[in-house]
Write an enzyme that holds these catalytic residues in place. Structure first.
Site, PDB file in Angstrom:
ATOM      1  N   LYS A   1       0.876  -1.173  -0.067  1.00 54.75           N
ATOM      2  CA  LYS A   1      -0.180   0.061  -0.107  1.00 54.75           C
ATOM      3  C   LYS A   1       1.055   1.344   0.060  1.00 54.75           C
ATOM      4  CE  LYS A   1      -3.803  -2.010   2.299  1.00 54.75           C
ATOM      5  NZ  LYS A   1      -4.832  -2.380   3.442  1.00 54.75           N
ATOM      6  N   CYS A   2       2.231   1.001   0.282  1.00 53.30           N
ATOM      7  CA  CYS A   2       2.937   2.299   0.118  1.00 53.30           C
ATOM      8  C   CYS A   2       3.660   2.658  -1.207  1.00 53.30           C
ATOM      9  CB  CYS A   2       3.970   1.926   1.223  1.00 53.30           C
ATOM     10  SG  CYS A   2       5.229   3.248   1.533  1.00 53.30           S
TER      11      CYS A   2
END
Length: 113
Positions: free
Chosen positions: A10-11
């Site tokens: 998600k980063c």
């Protein structure tokens, strides 16, 4: 050459570091650390190469809440907290033949090749 990336899908920075490695022809071992957290022993090995503070995601609110951003917080305390709360692991951490780095910016991943 074995390269490992402790990755959070998600980063965007983590995804970019993975892309930097792959662009250089390196297919790293990808450890999604929120699903498969590193052991306390693994964290100790990473910290030996990079330093415990390099592993700490200091801007995570829990880091401040636990007092880990205090300069007096010991490496042991930091590593114990990361082991108990994987969200505290900085992302991405990249380990390779020339060391361990928090790949922020993503191009820092190349330092360990």
């Amino acid at each position: 050459m074995t390269v490992t990336i402790y990755h959070n899908t998600k980063c965007s920075t983590s995804r970019a570091a993975l892309a930097v490695l792959r662009d250089k022809g390196v297919e790293p071992v990808v450890v999604e650390y929120l699903k498969t957290p590193p052991s306390r022993a693994d964290l100790g090995r990473l910290a030996k190469a990079a330093g415990a503070r390099e592993l700490l995601r200091a801007k995570e609110p829990l880091a401040k809440e636990l007092g880990l951003t205090d300069p007096k917080a010991s490496d042991t305390r930091i590593l114990d907290a990361i082991a108990a709360n994987p969200v505290l692991l900085n992302r991405p951490i990249v380990a390779g033949p020339r060391g361990v780095v928090a790949a922020r910016p993503p191009e820092r991943a190349l330092e360990i090749l």
